[in-house]
Design an enzyme around this catalytic site. Structure first.
Site, PDB file in Angstrom:
ATOM      1  N   HIS A 224       0.817  -1.212   0.000  1.00 26.62           N
ATOM      2  CA  HIS A 224       0.000   0.000   0.000  1.00 26.62           C
ATOM      3  C   HIS A 224       0.854   1.268   0.000  1.00 26.62           C
ATOM      4  CE1 HIS A 224      -3.248   2.649   1.910  1.00 26.62           C
ATOM      5  NE2 HIS A 224      -3.815   2.166   0.833  1.00 26.62           N
ATOM      6  N   LYS A 226       3.188   4.405  -1.155  1.00 22.68           N
ATOM      7  CA  LYS A 226       3.284   5.333  -2.278  1.00 22.68           C
ATOM      8  C   LYS A 226       4.623   6.047  -2.121  1.00 22.68           C
ATOM      9  CE  LYS A 226      -1.310   5.387  -0.874  1.00 22.68           C
ATOM     10  NZ  LYS A 226      -1.679   4.000  -1.019  1.00 22.68           N
ATOM     11  N   ASP A 231      17.022  10.263  -8.184  1.00 28.17           N
ATOM     12  CA  ASP A 231      18.443  10.611  -8.146  1.00 28.17           C
ATOM     13  C   ASP A 231      19.020  10.735  -6.735  1.00 28.17           C
ATOM     14  OD1 ASP A 231      18.483  10.642 -10.889  1.00 28.17           O
ATOM     15  OD2 ASP A 231      18.394  12.819 -11.089  1.00 28.17           O
ATOM     16  N   HIS A 397      -8.969  11.378   2.296  1.00 22.98           N
ATOM     17  CA  HIS A 397      -8.127  10.189   2.154  1.00 22.98           C
ATOM     18  C   HIS A 397      -6.750  10.351   2.794  1.00 22.98           C
ATOM     19  CE1 HIS A 397      -5.742   7.179  -0.331  1.00 22.98           C
ATOM     20  NE2 HIS A 397      -6.782   6.450   0.019  1.00 22.98           N
ATOM     21  N   LYS A 399      -3.611  10.612   5.465  1.00 23.51           N
ATOM     22  CA  LYS A 399      -3.204   9.863   6.647  1.00 23.51           C
ATOM     23  C   LYS A 399      -2.170  10.715   7.385  1.00 23.51           C
ATOM     24  CE  LYS A 399      -3.824   6.797   3.020  1.00 23.51           C
ATOM     25  NZ  LYS A 399      -5.204   6.520   3.136  1.00 23.51           N
ATOM     26  N   ASP A 404       1.349  17.131  19.679  1.00 21.78           N
ATOM     27  CA  ASP A 404       1.735  18.355  20.381  1.00 21.78           C
ATOM     28  C   ASP A 404       2.103  19.445  19.369  1.00 21.78           C
ATOM     29  OD1 ASP A 404       1.224  16.971  22.728  1.00 21.78           O
ATOM     30  OD2 ASP A 404       3.297  16.363  23.008  1.00 21.78           O
TER      31      ASP A 404
END
Length: 479
Positions: A224, A226, A231, A397, A399, A404
């Site tokens: 899952h 991404k 370089d 969508h 995450k 703090d």
């Protein structure tokens, strides 16, 4: 005489065989399923209803991903690269960039949890929503001169997907090493021509998938992550997959709300190593890795990979550690809210400590079973004092974790069991007050577009829908 297809003896024989197989499968479940609740549920159903549960167990049951990376073989490949002057474990050779979490941060366990270092000297840029993210991704690819490492869970063959394809193909034809890893289930609808034309251009394209025949249709153990590294200069991690849907161009989920980050500095060494383990699984070779460019970055960063091949419950423990570290505030954003007992307990204890605990989830569902289960979990959280918010303009969508006033984590992991235990995920923790302030500003704007969930959301729901929520709740270990 020919045997009757549905004769009573034949049916009895088939049922007997299924029950015997079910008993063996139940023993397997007891020995391998990580949680006691899941093991009991699978074992009872396999013994009592094998005709109904054997096939789902074959697809969903195992909680371990075996044979992911042969450690000795992987180390041998690393040693060969080092003999040629290429050092994929760069950070280990440059201790001046390795830092330690402050004693009062509460995050020290993350280093041992993931076996990745906290590194100084980085720069991180916040990328809000698809247009900004894709512009940055494509710009980095088009400027590549040596190597592009890229992996996504889902890629669509639409305008956005073809833009990525064309940019990678152009660089491959120009002699840049392009190593492209995609998930076999997340990209199940990706045409063969998409892959073939990339390969014809010179890109190395591989599919991340289990190789055991029994797991041919395995929907667990998905990659899952991404991740893009160009370089050794610039990298990208976050919630975006590739497709016009993530640009907010597909109803009824539009506009799409998501977050990515752009990274520069020593942390790219760790990100390349994360990619290397996945690439090694697919190819039994190491990818083209470069020493990360070091400039004048001032931010502390740690790449936090997790997955079902880990010896520990890394995904769940990451969230527990982050929540327990909060002293004044922990804000979380996730499209799915199906926490396990450990994470839910951590949220409740944070409330009891007087921490401002907020969780942002969507108003619109993209997966109805998960949404119904999430609604019940949200009700339980509100009862415990957690402030739950539903983002209203479109599908949310991202995450994100904000701790703090100085720590923030962004990546691919959701607040659900699939991210905790069943998927390979990647988060990046940043310890920097300035960046935390940027994340706070972003989330404040998101909360302003959300409505707070009250106890009445569940109580005012029709009884039949509440029943559906409780049924969906039963599937929490595989959601």
């Amino acid at each position: 005489m020919p045997v009757e297809l549905f004769s009573t003896p034949l049916i009895a024989t088939i049922l007997g065989v299924l029950h015997i197989v079910g008993i063996f499968a139940a023993v397997h479940a007891v020995m391998t399923v990580r949680t006691s609740q899941g093991a009991i549920a699978w074992a009872l159903s396999l013994v009592m209803m094998p005709w109904l549960t054997l096939l789902p167990y074959a697809v969903l049951g195992s909680a371990y991903f075996t044979g992911y990376t042969n450690p000795q073989r992987f180390r041998n490949e690393v040693a060969r690269l080092q003999a040629r002057g290429i050092d994929p474990v760069w950070a280990q050779r440059h201790p001046e960039y390795i830092a330690e979490y402050p004693e009062d941060s509460g995050l020290q366990a993350l280093t041992r949890l993931t076996d990745t270092p906290l590194l100084r000297g980085n720069h991180v840029r916040l990328l809000i929503n698809g247009e900004v993210t894709y512009e940055a991704l494509l710009a980095a690819i088009r400027q590549a001169r040596q190597a592009i490492l890229v992996q996504f869970f889902a890629i669509a063959d639409d305008a956005a997907g073809r833009a990525l394809h064309d940019a990678l193909a152009e660089r491959a034809r120009a002699g840049v090493t392009v190593q492209f890893l995609y998930d076999g289930i997340g990209c199940h609808a990706l045409p063969e021509a998409y892959i073939a034309t990339l390969a014809e251009a010179g890109a190395q394209v591989r599919k991340f998938a289990t190789r055991r025949l029994a797991n041919r249709f395995q929907i667990n153990f998905r990659n899952h992550r991404k991740l893009l590294v160009v370089d050794g200069e610039v990298g990208f991690v976050g919630g975006h997959n590739i497709g016009t849907m993530y640009l907010g161009e597909r109803a009824p989920l539009s506009p799409w709300r998501d977050t990515h980050i752009e990274l520069r500095g020593p942390v790219l060494g760790t990100l390349q190593l994360v990619f290397a383990e996945d690439w090694f699984w697919a190819t039994r070779q190491l990818p083209h890795m470069l020493a990360p460019a070091t400039r004048d970055g001032t931010m502390l960063c740690q790449a936090l990979p997790s997955g079902p091949a880990d010896a520990r419950e890394t995904g769940s423990l990451f969230f527990v550690t982050a929540i327990n570290a909060a002293r004044s505030r922990v804000w979380l954003a996730s499209p799915y809210f199906v926490p396990d007992e450990a994470v839910m307990s951590a949220l409740e204890l944070a409330v009891m400590r007087g921490v401002d605990v907020r969780v942002l989830i969507p108003t619109r569902p993209d997966h109805h079973v998960v949404f119904h289960a999430s609604t019940l979990f949200a009700h339980d959280a509100v009862q415990a004092g957690v402030r739950m918010f539903r983002y209203e303009p479109g599908f949310m969508h991202q995450k994100v974790v904000l701790i703090d006033d100085r720590a923030a984590a962004i990546g691919s992991a959701n607040l659900d069991n699939r991210s905790f235990r069943l998927n390979f995920e990647l988060m990046v923790m940043t310890l920097d007050a300035g960046f935390a302030a940027e994340v706070e500003t972003m989330l404040v704007a998101d909360f302003a577009c959300a409505r707070e969930v009250g106890l009445d959301e569940y109580r005012n729901t029709p009884y039949w829908r509440r029943a559906l929520m409780h049924i969906a709740h039963l599937f929490a270990p595989i959601l």
